[in-house]
Design a protein around this motif. Structure first.
Motif, PDB file in Angstrom:
ATOM      1  N   ALA A 223       0.663  30.443  39.170  1.00 45.49           N
ATOM      2  CA  ALA A 223       1.153  29.210  38.537  1.00 45.49           C
ATOM      3  C   ALA A 223       2.202  28.527  39.405  1.00 45.49           C
ATOM      4  O   ALA A 223       2.256  27.296  39.471  1.00 45.49           O
ATOM      5  CB  ALA A 223       1.738  29.511  37.162  1.00 45.49           C
ATOM      6  N   ILE A 224       3.046  29.326  40.081  1.00 42.19           N
ATOM      7  CA  ILE A 224       4.181  28.723  40.792  1.00 42.19           C
ATOM      8  C   ILE A 224       4.155  28.925  42.302  1.00 42.19           C
ATOM      9  O   ILE A 224       4.952  28.304  43.009  1.00 42.19           O
ATOM     10  CB  ILE A 224       5.525  29.250  40.234  1.00 42.19           C
ATOM     11  CG1 ILE A 224       5.636  30.762  40.431  1.00 42.19           C
ATOM     12  CG2 ILE A 224       5.705  28.865  38.777  1.00 42.19           C
ATOM     13  CD1 ILE A 224       7.016  31.313  40.062  1.00 42.19           C
ATOM     14  N   ASN A 225       3.227  29.737  42.805  1.00 41.51           N
ATOM     15  CA  ASN A 225       3.190  30.011  44.243  1.00 41.51           C
ATOM     16  C   ASN A 225       1.876  29.523  44.840  1.00 41.51           C
ATOM     17  O   ASN A 225       0.812  30.068  44.524  1.00 41.51           O
ATOM     18  CB  ASN A 225       3.372  31.512  44.496  1.00 41.51           C
ATOM     19  CG  ASN A 225       3.459  31.832  45.975  1.00 41.51           C
ATOM     20  OD1 ASN A 225       2.450  31.884  46.666  1.00 41.51           O
ATOM     21  ND2 ASN A 225       4.676  32.052  46.466  1.00 41.51           N
ATOM     22  N   PRO A 226       1.902  28.485  45.691  1.00 35.08           N
ATOM     23  CA  PRO A 226       0.653  27.933  46.238  1.00 35.08           C
ATOM     24  C   PRO A 226      -0.179  28.957  47.004  1.00 35.08           C
ATOM     25  O   PRO A 226      -1.415  28.941  46.914  1.00 35.08           O
ATOM     26  CB  PRO A 226       1.137  26.807  47.162  1.00 35.08           C
ATOM     27  CG  PRO A 226       2.505  26.454  46.669  1.00 35.08           C
ATOM     28  CD  PRO A 226       3.095  27.728  46.134  1.00 35.08           C
ATOM     29  N   GLU A 227       0.480  29.858  47.717  1.00 36.63           N
ATOM     30  CA  GLU A 227      -0.261  30.851  48.493  1.00 36.63           C
ATOM     31  C   GLU A 227      -0.994  31.821  47.573  1.00 36.63           C
ATOM     32  O   GLU A 227      -2.151  32.190  47.821  1.00 36.63           O
ATOM     33  CB  GLU A 227       0.695  31.601  49.422  1.00 36.63           C
ATOM     34  CG  GLU A 227       0.034  32.637  50.317  1.00 36.63           C
ATOM     35  CD  GLU A 227      -0.972  32.061  51.316  1.00 36.63           C
ATOM     36  OE1 GLU A 227      -1.720  32.843  51.931  1.00 36.63           O
ATOM     37  OE2 GLU A 227      -1.020  30.820  51.473  1.00 36.63           O
ATOM     38  N   ALA A 228      -0.346  32.230  46.489  1.00 39.17           N
ATOM     39  CA  ALA A 228      -1.012  33.117  45.530  1.00 39.17           C
ATOM     40  C   ALA A 228      -2.223  32.434  44.903  1.00 39.17           C
ATOM     41  O   ALA A 228      -3.271  33.061  44.716  1.00 39.17           O
ATOM     42  CB  ALA A 228      -0.020  33.545  44.445  1.00 39.17           C
ATOM     43  N   ALA A 229      -2.089  31.143  44.594  1.00 40.00           N
ATOM     44  CA  ALA A 229      -3.228  30.403  44.038  1.00 40.00           C
ATOM     45  C   ALA A 229      -4.351  30.290  45.055  1.00 40.00           C
ATOM     46  O   ALA A 229      -5.535  30.422  44.709  1.00 40.00           O
ATOM     47  CB  ALA A 229      -2.766  29.016  43.597  1.00 40.00           C
ATOM     48  N   ARG A 230      -3.989  30.074  46.330  1.00 38.48           N
ATOM     49  CA  ARG A 230      -5.012  29.949  47.381  1.00 38.48           C
ATOM     50  C   ARG A 230      -5.772  31.259  47.560  1.00 38.48           C
ATOM     51  O   ARG A 230      -7.011  31.271  47.656  1.00 38.48           O
ATOM     52  CB  ARG A 230      -4.344  29.540  48.697  1.00 38.48           C
ATOM     53  CG  ARG A 230      -5.333  29.210  49.824  1.00 38.48           C
ATOM     54  CD  ARG A 230      -4.638  29.107  51.168  1.00 38.48           C
ATOM     55  NE  ARG A 230      -4.084  30.382  51.598  1.00 38.48           N
ATOM     56  CZ  ARG A 230      -4.804  31.374  52.118  1.00 38.48           C
ATOM     57  NH1 ARG A 230      -6.128  31.230  52.250  1.00 38.48           N
ATOM     58  NH2 ARG A 230      -4.235  32.480  52.499  1.00 38.48           N
ATOM     59  N   ILE A 231      -5.037  32.380  47.578  1.00 38.30           N
ATOM     60  CA  ILE A 231      -5.675  33.684  47.750  1.00 38.30           C
ATOM     61  C   ILE A 231      -6.656  33.968  46.623  1.00 38.30           C
ATOM     62  O   ILE A 231      -7.736  34.527  46.840  1.00 38.30           O
ATOM     63  CB  ILE A 231      -4.597  34.785  47.845  1.00 38.30           C
ATOM     64  CG1 ILE A 231      -3.828  34.655  49.165  1.00 38.30           C
ATOM     65  CG2 ILE A 231      -5.207  36.179  47.733  1.00 38.30           C
ATOM     66  CD1 ILE A 231      -2.580  35.513  49.247  1.00 38.30           C
ATOM     67  N   LYS A 232      -6.287  33.570  45.396  1.00 39.89           N
ATOM     68  CA  LYS A 232      -7.177  33.798  44.250  1.00 39.89           C
ATOM     69  C   LYS A 232      -8.299  32.754  44.173  1.00 39.89           C
ATOM     70  O   LYS A 232      -9.158  32.839  43.300  1.00 39.89           O
ATOM     71  CB  LYS A 232      -6.358  33.771  42.951  1.00 39.89           C
ATOM     72  CG  LYS A 232      -5.488  35.007  42.740  1.00 39.89           C
ATOM     73  CD  LYS A 232      -6.336  36.213  42.403  1.00 39.89           C
ATOM     74  CE  LYS A 232      -5.488  37.461  42.186  1.00 39.89           C
ATOM     75  NZ  LYS A 232      -4.794  37.471  40.908  1.00 39.89           N
ATOM     76  N   GLY A 233      -8.261  31.752  45.045  1.00 36.70           N
ATOM     77  CA  GLY A 233      -9.306  30.732  45.032  1.00 36.70           C
ATOM     78  C   GLY A 233      -9.235  29.791  43.853  1.00 36.70           C
ATOM     79  O   GLY A 233     -10.259  29.244  43.414  1.00 36.70           O
ATOM     80  N   ILE A 234      -8.044  29.569  43.323  1.00 38.53           N
ATOM     81  CA  ILE A 234      -7.875  28.686  42.163  1.00 38.53           C
ATOM     82  C   ILE A 234      -7.581  27.280  42.658  1.00 38.53           C
ATOM     83  O   ILE A 234      -6.582  27.044  43.342  1.00 38.53           O
ATOM     84  CB  ILE A 234      -6.717  29.166  41.262  1.00 38.53           C
ATOM     85  CG1 ILE A 234      -6.954  30.614  40.822  1.00 38.53           C
ATOM     86  CG2 ILE A 234      -6.584  28.261  40.040  1.00 38.53           C
ATOM     87  CD1 ILE A 234      -5.761  31.240  40.148  1.00 38.53           C
ATOM     88  N   GLU A 235      -8.437  26.356  42.316  1.00 40.14           N
ATOM     89  CA  GLU A 235      -8.257  24.965  42.727  1.00 40.14           C
ATOM     90  C   GLU A 235      -7.979  24.118  41.490  1.00 40.14           C
ATOM     91  O   GLU A 235      -8.848  23.949  40.637  1.00 40.14           O
ATOM     92  CB  GLU A 235      -9.499  24.454  43.452  1.00 40.14           C
ATOM     93  CG  GLU A 235      -9.763  25.174  44.773  1.00 40.14           C
ATOM     94  CD  GLU A 235     -10.979  24.627  45.487  1.00 40.14           C
ATOM     95  OE1 GLU A 235     -11.493  23.564  45.052  1.00 40.14           O
ATOM     96  OE2 GLU A 235     -11.438  25.245  46.458  1.00 40.14           O
ATOM     97  N   SER A 236      -6.758  23.622  41.389  1.00 45.03           N
ATOM     98  CA  SER A 236      -6.387  22.735  40.288  1.00 45.03           C
ATOM     99  C   SER A 236      -5.097  22.038  40.678  1.00 45.03           C
ATOM    100  O   SER A 236      -4.365  22.518  41.552  1.00 45.03           O
ATOM    101  CB  SER A 236      -6.209  23.521  38.986  1.00 45.03           C
ATOM    102  OG  SER A 236      -4.882  24.010  38.867  1.00 45.03           O
ATOM    103  N   PRO A 237      -4.796  20.901  40.047  1.00 44.37           N
ATOM    104  CA  PRO A 237      -3.546  20.204  40.360  1.00 44.37           C
ATOM    105  C   PRO A 237      -2.314  20.945  39.851  1.00 44.37           C
ATOM    106  O   PRO A 237      -1.191  20.562  40.175  1.00 44.37           O
ATOM    107  CB  PRO A 237      -3.704  18.853  39.648  1.00 44.37           C
ATOM    108  CG  PRO A 237      -4.694  19.091  38.574  1.00 44.37           C
ATOM    109  CD  PRO A 237      -5.622  20.154  39.081  1.00 44.37           C
ATOM    110  N   VAL A 238      -2.503  21.998  39.053  1.00 44.37           N
ATOM    111  CA  VAL A 238      -1.384  22.747  38.479  1.00 44.37           C
ATOM    112  C   VAL A 238      -1.102  24.025  39.259  1.00 44.37           C
ATOM    113  O   VAL A 238       0.057  24.351  39.544  1.00 44.37           O
ATOM    114  CB  VAL A 238      -1.663  23.093  36.998  1.00 44.37           C
ATOM    115  CG1 VAL A 238      -0.563  23.984  36.427  1.00 44.37           C
ATOM    116  CG2 VAL A 238      -1.805  21.827  36.172  1.00 44.37           C
ATOM    117  N   ALA A 239      -2.138  24.758  39.618  1.00 39.82           N
ATOM    118  CA  ALA A 239      -1.961  26.079  40.230  1.00 39.82           C
ATOM    119  C   ALA A 239      -1.051  26.001  41.449  1.00 39.82           C
ATOM    120  O   ALA A 239      -1.244  25.178  42.339  1.00 39.82           O
ATOM    121  CB  ALA A 239      -3.321  26.658  40.617  1.00 39.82           C
TER     122      ALA A 239
END
Length: 313
Positions: A223-239
């Motif tokens: 939710a708050i770390n762009p790198e963590a979202a990238r690693i999980k493959g989550i694409e959204s304007p919030v992640a």
């Protein structure tokens, strides 16, 4: 107060110095800490306090703190519950546009606020938001609900989310990005918070909620770390970029806020929304700047409420 740790709060306080002070009933300010916080906010023109509580105890607290309270109205009430009821009455009469907790239990104050016939209820459920100033994080983080709703239902969370979105707009955040938190970022029928998160996202799609972009379920890291979202493959304007965090329940929210405070050195301004006026909740452990920031947030909420004609908080 002007250290980098407090820059986000300082911006809020500085902005509010140019606004009229918020007429605020300060409920039972009978110890040094709560009375000092109210008077310091008054001296910075954030609030125009009306002190409500036992006259002798308030005057004794002022003497102990070396404060002059002669310039501020003092409404005598014999004990804490009576002070809360009188403060609510001042709001109902239009003499106050905000409430500020003094040295009484939060439950005592909120009982008077939500009382069915004589309180300050609206069509919205009352909920609490922490506005966190986290060192090293670029924006303020709004965390809800960590203080009022113990085990909110999905129906409750609709109001909890909308209250937080309205708060973010009152704080003039350029984009409101809501993350509905769980322990994972996938919908799992065995984890109710993931189902509620998915439902809240669909409610935003169907305009049952408004004013933000929302995603969930999201774990805190993505939710708050762009790198963590990238690693999980989550694409959204919030992640990776959330500025509003909706927690599953009070226990999770309380632990998250206190972890940020005691492990990351964050400050936590607190406000209750959903009543006719904002309710400033402070703790004896709060720093001066945190108390001032709570008053500044309440001033912004009241300003947005007047301008929109809605009851936001």
């Amino acid at each position: 107060m002007d250290t980098p740790r407090h820059q986000k709060y300082q911006r809020l306080i500085d902005y509010c110095k140019n606004l009229p002070p918020l007429p605020t009933a300060v409920v039972h300010p009978c110890d040094r800490s709560s009375l000092t916080g109210a008077i310091e906010a008054a001296q910075m023109r954030l609030i125009a306090p009306i002190l409500v509580g036992p006259r002798e105890r308030i005057e004794a607290a002022a003497r102990e703190a070396g404060l002059s309270i002669a310039d501020y109205p003092l409404m005598d009430a014999p004990f804490s519950e009576a002070a809360a009821e009188l403060a609510v009455q001042l709001v109902r009469e239009g003499r106050a546009e905000g409430l500020m907790k003094g040295s009484l239990h939060t439950d005592e104050l909120m009982r008077a606020v939500v009382k069915k016939d004589s309180g300050l209820r609206t069509g919205r459920r009352v909920s609490h938001c922490f506005v966190m100033d986290v060192p090293g994080h670029p924006d303020p983080l709004i965390i809800t609900d960590a203080a009022v709703n113990i085990a909110p239902t999905l129906e409750d969370k609709i109001d909890i989310v909308q209250n937080a979105i309205d708060l973010a707009h009152a704080m003039t955040l350029p984009e409101v990005r809501v993350a509905v938190l769980s322990a994972m970022e996938t919908v799992n029928p065995k984890v109710p918070s993931t189902l509620e998160a998915a439902a809240l996202c669909k409610m935003m799609d169907r305009h049952q909620l408004s004013g933000a972009v929302i995603d969930g379920p999201l774990a805190l890291d993505n939710a708050i770390n762009p790198e963590a979202a990238r690693i999980k493959g989550i694409e959204s304007p919030v992640a990776g970029r959330a500025n509003v965090l909706v927690v599953p329940d009070l226990e999770a929210g309380n632990m998250l806020a206190k972890s940020l405070s005691f492990l990351a050195g964050a400050d936590a301004a607190g406000i209750v929304l959903g009543a006719r006026v904002p309710v400033i909740l402070t703790s004896r452990a709060d720093s001066v700047v945190t108390r001032l920031a709570s008053c500044a947030v309440a001033t912004l909420v009241a300003k947005a409420r007047r301008e929109s004609g809605k009851t936001m908080g």
